[in-house]
Design an enzyme around this catalytic site. Structure first.
Site, short mmCIF file in Angstrom:
data_model
loop_
_atom_site.label_atom_id
_atom_site.label_comp_id
_atom_site.label_asym_id
_atom_site.label_seq_id
_atom_site.Cartn_x
_atom_site.Cartn_y
_atom_site.Cartn_z
N GLU A 71 47.97 47.85 38.63
CA GLU A 71 47.69 46.67 37.82
C GLU A 71 48.56 46.64 36.57
O GLU A 71 48.10 46.99 35.47
CB GLU A 71 46.20 46.59 37.44
CG GLU A 71 45.29 46.24 38.60
CD GLU A 71 43.84 46.01 38.18
OE1 GLU A 71 43.49 46.33 37.02
OE2 GLU A 71 43.06 45.50 39.01
N GLU A 88 42.47 44.77 45.97
CA GLU A 88 41.27 45.06 45.20
C GLU A 88 40.53 43.76 44.92
O GLU A 88 41.13 42.78 44.48
CB GLU A 88 41.64 45.74 43.88
CG GLU A 88 40.47 46.36 43.13
CD GLU A 88 40.92 47.09 41.88
OE1 GLU A 88 41.75 48.02 41.99
OE2 GLU A 88 40.46 46.72 40.78
#
Length: 370
Positions: free
Chosen positions: A195, A287
């Protein structure tokens, strides 16, 4: 996803878009699906592909063999687009006790998952504290998931700092060893930056274009998953959208771009971005959760189902966060399950989000082989 001891990511972008996306948490009135429904059997499998002899017959890895990106889709050894569905581990520095022979057997055979994401945090008490330990743990989990016939996403879970270049040399070391040891396997995917945040897309692209050749020097076949700006939101959480990736893609073949969402926080702008992006570039949702952006508080199953319907329609593979007994609502097991050693199968140890996602993973796969 960051653990409790870290502050949650910003909910939305700044400026006008940020104001539009700064939504209160919502709850879904819809109840999860029935807990005891028996799944349909997986379709019968042909003989395992070369290099997948360790995968049980009929398992996802045996049926599909080596995956490859074809156009905007993830395709199997027959060149047919497929959708993988499965679970992400929590950080292996905290929850390795949730990843056992028994829990992975349940994930593969009771949940009927296609893929396990192995999350090796880089900071937050992870890889950088003991590279040998966490690399060996990743090796072990790759072998165990392979023996259960699942695909494995090798997740380089960089989180804070958000610039992937901060960990470039560590990533070179980690992925060179992983790719060299496992290059004969046909059930891996490499996720090279979990991320990214606070950096431009060009900065992330530069990182990918330096690291992918390291992987390719040892493993030329395995797809690589590239994180996107603003916590893998295609930039939406920082006021951008997918156009920056569409117009300036990574200079590499056989890659996909990652997108993350949390249904109670990430609403129409995120859903629309995912839909548009998947029509232009290969996307893998590595995710997601049914809760807020921190993976906690109330579930919004209705909004999450809208995402799942979209991903099924466009054959976007997905992985849910997370396969642990962390106290948050997004961890599928009730607290204490992992230390007790289960029970892993069935629903007696599951939180509501666990019941919901297990039910959706257990629906029949569509893996074309003709």
């Amino acid at each position: 996803m960051r653990p409790a001891r870290f502050l949650p990511r910003p909910l939305a972008a700044t400026g006008a878009l940020g104001a539009a996306l700064a939504l209160a948490l919502t709850t879904a009135p819809a109840a999860p699906a029935a807990q005891g429904a028996a799944p349909s059997a997986r379709p019968p499998a042909p003989a395992a592909a070369p290099g997948t002899s360790a995968a049980p017959a009929g398992s996802p890895a045996a049926v599909n063999g080596q995956l490859r990106v074809c156009g905007t889709k993830l395709c199997n050894r027959y060149g047919k687009p497929i959708q993988l569905r499965g679970m992400s581990s929590h950080g292996t520095q905290w929850y390795s006790q949730c990843l056992t022979g028994g829990s992975l057997d349940a994930l593969a055979n009771d949940w009927r998952a296609d893929v396990l994401r192995v999350s090796t945090y880089v900071q937050e008490g992870g890889y950088e504290t003991d590279p040998r330990r966490y690399t060996d743990l990743a090796h072990s989990l790759i072998e165990q998931a392979t023996a259960h016939g699942m695909y494995v996403i090798v997740d380089w879970h960089m989180l804070s700092p958000g610039d992937p270049h901060h960990n470039l040399e560590r990533a070179r070391t980690f992925f060179a060893e992983i790719a060299q040891r496992h290059n004969a396997k046909t059930n891996l995917l490499y996720e090279i930056a979990n991320e990214p945040s606070g950096v431009s897309w060009s900065r992330i692209k530069s990182y990918a274009e330096q690291l992918i050749p390291v992987v390719r020097s040892h493993d030329p076949e395995t797809p690589v998953l590239v994180g996107t700006r603003a916590w893998s939101s295609f930039g939406v959480s920082e006021g951008a959208n997918e156009s920056e990736v569409v117009n300036n893609p990574v200079n590499a073949a056989n890659i996909m771009y990652t997108f993350h969402f949390y249904a109670a926080s990430h609403r129409e702008a995120y859903l629309d971005t995912l839909s548009r992006a998947a029509d232009r570039i290969p996307v893998f949702v590595t995710e997601f959760g049914t809760q807020n952006y921190a993976g906690e508080d109330a579930n919004d199953f209705a909004m999450a189902q809208r995402y799942l319907d979209l991903m099924a329609n466009k054959k976007i593979s997905w992985v849910n966060w997370n396969f642990s007994d962390d106290h948050r609502s997004g961890a599928v097991f009730t607290s204490g399950t992992c230390n007790r050693g289960g029970p892993w199968a069935g629903t007696s140890s599951l939180k509501p989000a666990g019941v919901w996602v297990r039910d959706r993973i257990r629906t029949p796969d569509d893996f074309p082989t003709g």
